[in-house]
Scaffold this motif. Structure first.
Motif, mmCIF file in Angstrom:
data_model
loop_
_atom_site.group_PDB
_atom_site.id
_atom_site.type_symbol
_atom_site.label_atom_id
_atom_site.label_comp_id
_atom_site.label_asym_id
_atom_site.label_seq_id
_atom_site.Cartn_x
_atom_site.Cartn_y
_atom_site.Cartn_z
ATOM 1 N N SER A 168 0.807 -1.140 0.054
ATOM 2 C CA SER A 168 -0.123 -0.125 -0.039
ATOM 3 C C SER A 168 0.592 1.345 0.072
ATOM 4 N N ALA A 169 2.070 1.075 0.139
ATOM 5 C CA ALA A 169 3.152 2.439 0.140
ATOM 6 C C ALA A 169 2.548 3.622 0.799
ATOM 7 N N PRO A 170 2.232 3.482 2.059
ATOM 8 C CA PRO A 170 1.663 4.547 2.572
ATOM 9 C C PRO A 170 2.728 5.833 2.804
ATOM 10 N N ASP A 171 3.868 5.730 2.271
ATOM 11 C CA ASP A 171 4.834 6.904 2.280
ATOM 12 C C ASP A 171 4.526 7.811 1.334
ATOM 13 N N ILE A 172 3.671 7.335 0.011
ATOM 14 C CA ILE A 172 3.494 8.041 -1.116
ATOM 15 C C ILE A 172 1.942 8.266 -1.374
ATOM 16 N N ALA A 173 1.180 7.565 -0.516
ATOM 17 C CA ALA A 173 -0.363 7.666 -0.558
ATOM 18 C C ALA A 173 -0.826 9.123 -0.614
ATOM 19 N N GLY A 174 -1.661 9.168 -1.588
ATOM 20 C CA GLY A 174 -2.363 10.545 -1.578
ATOM 21 C C GLY A 174 -1.572 11.480 -2.263
ATOM 22 N N LYS A 175 -0.438 11.285 -2.805
ATOM 23 C CA LYS A 175 0.448 12.410 -3.604
ATOM 24 C C LYS A 175 0.231 12.390 -4.968
ATOM 25 N N GLY A 176 -0.448 11.427 -5.636
ATOM 26 C CA GLY A 176 -0.572 11.371 -6.925
ATOM 27 C C GLY A 176 0.680 10.855 -7.774
ATOM 28 N N ILE A 177 1.638 10.047 -6.858
ATOM 29 C CA ILE A 177 3.125 9.510 -7.889
ATOM 30 C C ILE A 177 2.891 8.237 -7.642
ATOM 31 N N ALA A 178 2.063 7.596 -7.587
ATOM 32 C CA ALA A 178 2.145 6.076 -7.323
ATOM 33 C C ALA A 178 2.115 5.513 -8.936
ATOM 34 N N ASP A 179 2.940 4.686 -9.200
ATOM 35 C CA ASP A 179 3.330 4.037 -10.464
ATOM 36 C C ASP A 179 2.143 2.942 -10.618
ATOM 37 N N PRO A 180 1.065 3.143 -11.622
ATOM 38 C CA PRO A 180 0.158 2.302 -11.747
ATOM 39 C C PRO A 180 0.345 1.052 -12.576
ATOM 40 N N THR A 181 1.817 0.741 -13.110
ATOM 41 C CA THR A 181 2.047 -0.212 -14.054
ATOM 42 C C THR A 181 1.793 -1.337 -13.443
ATOM 43 N N ALA A 182 2.251 -1.873 -12.511
ATOM 44 C CA ALA A 182 1.836 -3.205 -11.938
ATOM 45 C C ALA A 182 0.441 -3.620 -12.026
ATOM 46 N N MET A 183 -0.489 -2.728 -11.345
ATOM 47 C CA MET A 183 -1.702 -2.822 -11.270
ATOM 48 C C MET A 183 -2.397 -3.117 -12.739
ATOM 49 N N LEU A 184 -1.949 -2.170 -13.771
ATOM 50 C CA LEU A 184 -2.129 -2.476 -15.200
ATOM 51 C C LEU A 184 -1.846 -3.756 -15.823
ATOM 52 N N PHE A 185 -0.743 -4.141 -15.541
ATOM 53 C CA PHE A 185 -0.152 -5.547 -15.944
ATOM 54 C C PHE A 185 -1.135 -6.525 -15.463
ATOM 55 N N THR A 186 -1.504 -6.124 -14.061
ATOM 56 C CA THR A 186 -2.363 -7.358 -13.285
ATOM 57 C C THR A 186 -3.787 -7.292 -13.896
ATOM 58 N N THR A 187 -4.156 -6.099 -14.334
ATOM 59 C CA THR A 187 -5.647 -6.021 -15.118
ATOM 60 C C THR A 187 -5.513 -6.670 -16.181
#
Length: 384
Positions: A313-332
């Motif tokens: 869940s990477a709480p250190d960057i949550a809510g900053k809009g900088i999370a890389d969605p690549t892994a989620m998109l490969f998963t999708t």
């Protein structure tokens, strides 16, 4: 007309909602473009927020609510932060992650499948140029083993406390996961041959095969289940003379994943050992930010499989809009390909999404971009 395929979307904690939102945008683009019979429902649980309000991670009937869906798309679970807030609502990992294990067991998602292939644009952590040829599939037994949650704590909180954690291994689960590994090895060899990417592996008797299965144990120290895995592996392998076989102890496997990961094809491991090896394989193939994960029930189409990126869940960057969605998109993309068993149009859509994400990674993978920028770039590739 194809029957509608239904997805349960559970964004979860931290960056989960952010990367899931990017995935939904891509699904909407594909649905419109190809007139897909596809719909989804968002659930606010399991999550820290739900637990804070209801004193439970999800409703008592959560599994019953999820069961009618064809698949579950999970964002991430764990401490949502912000980590600089000492008064934040905090749950132990054993509480926040328990729904993940309950879904795996409740829907008998007995295969955890994590591909590790170094794609162009992904970060190469190993200096050796042969690392560019990393292309393995790590298959983790997902229903029993070290994660059955059998045991307890006696005289808890005292200096005389005793904690027990039981491991449970059955012939049935061992045989089906090993056989699944051999089937995937054959499938991967066939796909490689179609694309002119034939690989070769030596057998113990000197023959050459185009696929390989490596079974992982710690049979020198954990002999009971280690010997069970070894014996079942040898028996099942007789049905697959075209597939090379190999055995590694888990500590040696960790070393060789770093030393010569290009030597592996399909790897079959127990729940805990597979958990560790898949994270290592993810880093070798570019890091957690590009690594997909699938929790599958290949034997019962009435049970939903669950798809999640390997990262947390990477709480250190949550809510900053900088999370890389690549892994989620490969998963999708892998989720759509899996659902293609029901509707072939979804298989094509999954491949299209995978190709778009891979192309974006190859072109822009070394650049720092925010979540929305990556999402928009991939949706643009998907738009006719």
């Amino acid at each position: 007309m194809a029957q509608t395929t239904r997805i349960a979307v559970t964004p979860g904690d931290g960056i989960g909602p952010e990367v899931v939102s990017a995935a939904i945008h891509c699904l909407e683009t594909l649905r419109t473009k190809h007139q897909l019979a596809l719909e989804w429902t968002r659930f606010p649980w399991p999550s820290h927020a739900w637990h804070e309000e209801h004193a439970e991670s999800w409703p008592a009937d959560a599994l019953a609510q999820l069961k009618p869906y064809d698949a579950i798309l999970l964002g991430a679970l764990g401490d949502p932060g912000p980590i600089n807030d000492p008064k934040r609502y905090l749950l132990s990992d054993s509480v926040s992650l328990s729904p993940l294990l309950e879904m795996r067991k409740g829907f008998d998602q007995w295969v955890c499948e994590r591909p590790a292939r170094l794609l162009p644009g992904a970060r190469q952590y190993l200096k050796d140029d042969r690392a560019k040829d990393i292309d393995m599939l790590v298959i983790r037994e997902n229903s029993e083993g070290e994660y059955v949650s059998q045991g307890g704590r006696l005289r808890q909180g005292t200096t005389d406390e005793v904690a027990t954690q039981m491991e449970v291994f059955t012939h049935h689960a061992t045989e089906r996961i090993i056989r699944y590994g051999f089937e995937q090895a054959r499938k991967r060899a066939s796909e490689r041959a179609e694309h002119g990417r034939v690989r070769t592996f030596k057998t113990l008797d000197g023959r050459t095969c185009e696929s390989q299965v490596c079974v992982i144990t710690k049979r020198n120290a954990l002999k009971h289940w280690g010997d069970l895995y070894t014996e079942v592996f040898e028996e099942v392998s007789k049905d697959y003379p075209d597939v090379a076989t190999h055995h590694e102890l888990v500590d040696a496997a960790c070393m060789k994943f770093v030393q010569c990961p290009w030597a592996f094809d399909v790897v079959v491991a127990s729940n805990l050992q597979g958990d560790i090896l898949t994270d290592l394989a993810a880093v070798l193939s570019g890091g957690m930010g590009v690594a997909p994960s699938c929790n599958l029930n290949p034997t019962n189409p009435d049970m939903p499989s669950m798809f999640e990126p390997t990262h947390g869940s990477a709480p250190d960057i949550a809510g900053k809009g900088i999370a890389d969605p690549t892994a989620m998109l490969f998963t999708t993309a892998r989720m759509l390909e899996w659902l293609g068993q029901k509707d072939p149009k979804l298989t094509a859509a999954g491949k299209e999404l995978f190709d778009a994400v891979a192309a974006d990674l190859a072109e822009k993978g070394t650049e720092q971009r925010d979540t929305q920028e990556i999402r928009d770039a991939i949706c643009k590739r998907l738009t006719p």
